[in-house]
Design a protein around this motif. Structure first.
Motif, PDB file in Angstrom:
ATOM      1  N   ARG A 126       8.568  -2.943  31.209  1.00 16.36           N
ATOM      2  CA  ARG A 126       7.111  -3.090  31.103  1.00 16.36           C
ATOM      3  C   ARG A 126       6.554  -3.782  32.327  1.00 16.36           C
ATOM      4  NH1 ARG A 126       4.003  -5.141  25.669  1.00 16.36           N
ATOM      5  NH2 ARG A 126       1.902  -5.429  26.545  1.00 16.36           N
ATOM      6  N   ARG A 185       4.132   1.073  30.831  1.00 20.91           N
ATOM      7  CA  ARG A 185       5.541   1.453  30.737  1.00 20.91           C
ATOM      8  C   ARG A 185       6.013   2.049  32.065  1.00 20.91           C
ATOM      9  NH1 ARG A 185       7.118   5.512  26.087  1.00 20.91           N
ATOM     10  NH2 ARG A 185       7.097   3.620  24.828  1.00 20.91           N
ATOM     11  N   SER A 220       2.618  -5.892  21.506  1.00 22.87           N
ATOM     12  CA  SER A 220       4.040  -6.249  21.559  1.00 22.87           C
ATOM     13  C   SER A 220       4.870  -5.099  22.109  1.00 22.87           C
ATOM     14  CB  SER A 220       4.538  -6.659  20.176  1.00 22.87           C
ATOM     15  OG  SER A 220       4.341  -5.597  19.247  1.00 22.87           O
ATOM     16  N   THR A 221       4.410  -3.881  21.898  1.00 21.88           N
ATOM     17  CA  THR A 221       5.074  -2.705  22.448  1.00 21.88           C
ATOM     18  C   THR A 221       4.016  -1.680  22.833  1.00 21.88           C
ATOM     19  OG1 THR A 221       6.596  -0.877  21.972  1.00 21.88           O
ATOM     20  CG2 THR A 221       5.356  -1.759  20.113  1.00 21.88           C
ATOM     21  N   ASP A 252       4.728   1.615  22.948  1.00 26.27           N
ATOM     22  CA  ASP A 252       5.270   2.918  22.553  1.00 26.27           C
ATOM     23  C   ASP A 252       4.198   3.863  22.033  1.00 26.27           C
ATOM     24  OD1 ASP A 252       7.727   2.021  23.286  1.00 26.27           O
ATOM     25  OD2 ASP A 252       8.430   1.584  21.255  1.00 26.27           O
TER      26      ASP A 252
END
Length: 473
Positions: free
Chosen positions: A185, A191, A153-154, A156
């Motif tokens: 994204r 990223r 979902s991310t 990071d």
């Protein structure tokens, strides 16, 4: 034949301005009449053929290209850039499925997995053996890797933090302001970042001092094997668009830049203004290239046809593919699509701004610059004391600027207008038959006289008819 027709036609041949018709009417011998009639009909026939050719030329809507120069401040473009490595290798190893993808690929490629680092042995011991994923090529590896990456979902926790990737950013000689750089994204590069200055959106000075300077750290030691074979960044330079717009398709529009280099990207601003014409040869609303449009179109159509999407971008049409078989089915569906029929709306933009790029580069950094670079990295929380060469080998500096403040404007204009079409028809009629607009009026008058003769004759016949008297016994 009514008696008035020969009389009217005879008079027409005497006063008409059309060439040849008068000779036909005044000739005394039949052979002369036949020859002049044949000659006149031949000229009219060839004239009609030429007129048809002129119409086809007019219908094709040919254009002329005009080029002019405009000088003044230029709006600085949107700069999008990504590390070629979508995920840190150390984070890939912590995901059991991603580790199995890399491990099985190494077995298929007959590569010793420990060659990528002895620390990998603990992951071999941690994860239990499982059924094979069916990997047969690097393409299978990448497809499974990107599919698993899409489940995050991310990103990071699995990619470089911004302060480790972007070591410094300067715009027009000043540090970039907060908000100038935004994150987004990408399906293949993880990223990514987009630079769009909030202040001083225009550049009034050519050269590096009026542009953007980035110092980046691509962290080569964290590159994932089999996924990324080269180190560096991929960058897209495009016109800023107001409102929310789709991010660039980096794998199509991006240019590759190498680490250990200082790269100058000099831009030349070019504007295209195309004519759509009646056939709508270009799109008045599209802001994207034909290649990007077709890529997006085929992705959506392939997701609908196969029942699964090969990228997150197309999940509005179908859920993500979960296996190599589903990915193969999606690829086969996209391959069978008729691009001209499926993606017919994809047309070149009528109004387009293109940044022509001239790249030059030199080795960077030199040995005497390493202490300065080391201090910059330390400021960003990166400690390379143990291996300073590794840090320098991952660094790169990029300058993006306008080489000149002139804009090349390329306009299209109609090369063959309706006025030209009428003039050429008049020229053909005058050359081959001596026909003008007045001659056509004479033909209309002739037809009117013939029709009038028919009407008068009918009325006269009706008036002269005797009434029928019924005889009674």
């Amino acid at each position: 034949m009514p008696k008035h027709i020969p009389k009217v036609c005879k008079e027409f041949t005497e006063y008409t301005s059309m060439h040849g018709v008068g000779r036909f009417g005044s000739s005394q011998f039949l052979i002369q009449k036949i020859l002049w009639l044949l000659l006149f009909c031949s000229c009219i026939g060839y004239c009609l053929y030429q007129t048809h050719s002129l119409y086809e030329q007019f219908k094709s809507e040919p254009t002329n290209t005009l080029m002019k120069q405009k000088y003044g401040e230029l709006e600085f473009p949107k700069i999008s850039f990504c590390n070629l490595n979508p995920m840190k290798f150390s984070k890939v190893l912590e995901n059991e499925r991603l580790f199995k993808i890399i491990n099985e690929t190494a077995e298929v490629m007959k590569v010793e997995i420990l060659d990528f680092g002895l620390f990998i042995e603990k992951y071999l011991q941690r994860y239990q053996p499982s059924s094979a994923l069916g990997i047969q090529s690097i393409s299978d590896t990448k497809n499974l890797f990107y599919q698993e990456m899409s489940q995050y979902s991310t990103l990071d926790d699995v990619t470089q933090p911004i302060n480790e990737f972007i070591i410094s950013c300067e715009y027009q000689g000043y540090p970039c302001a907060n908000g100038d750089i935004t994150q987004y994204r990408d399906e293949f590069f993880g990223r990514c970042y987009a630079f769009q200055p909030l202040q001083s959106r225009t550049s009034g000075s050519p050269g590096p001092q009026g542009g953007l300077t980035l110092t980046l750290n691509v962290e080569k030691d964290e590159y994932t094997p089999f996924i990324t074979g080269s180190a560096g960044v991929i960058m897209d330079i495009s016109k800023r668009r107001s409102g929310r717009s789709r991010n660039p398709s980096m794998k199509i529009t991006g240019i590759l830049l190498s680490p250990e280099k200082e790269t100058n990207i000099a831009l030349n601003n070019v504007e295209y203004n195309r004519l759509a014409g009646s056939s709508e040869k270009c799109s008045k609303t599209s802001n994207y290239s034909v290649a990007e449009c077709i890529e997006f179109c085929l992705g959506l159509a392939g997701a609908v046809a196969s029942g699964c999407a090969h990228e997150i971008t197309y999940m509005d049409a179908a859920p993500m593919c979960q296996s190599l078989q589903e990915l193969a089915r999606n690829e086969q569906a996209r391959r069978l699509l008729d691009i001209s029929a499926t993606c017919s709306p994809c047309k070149i933009p009528c109004h387009e701004t293109v940044y022509e790029k001239t790249l030059s580069m030199t080795s960077w950094p030199i040995e005497s610059y390493n202490p300065i670079l080391k201090n910059q990295l330390k400021t960003n929380g990166i400690n390379i004391s143990a291996n300073p060469e590794m840090g320098a080998g991952s660094m790169m500096k990029i300058h993006i600027f306008f080489s000149t403040l002139s804009t090349t404007i390329i306009d299209e204009e109609e090369a063959y207008t309706f006025g030209n079409f009428l003039s050429d028809i008049g020229g053909q009629l005058g050359l081959w038959a001596g026909i003008s607009v007045l001659s056509l009026a004479e033909v209309v008058e002739l037809l009117a006289l013939i029709v009038t003769g028919f009407i008068v004759r009918r009325n006269k016949t009706a008036n002269e008819a005797k009434p029928v008297i019924e005889l009674k016994n």
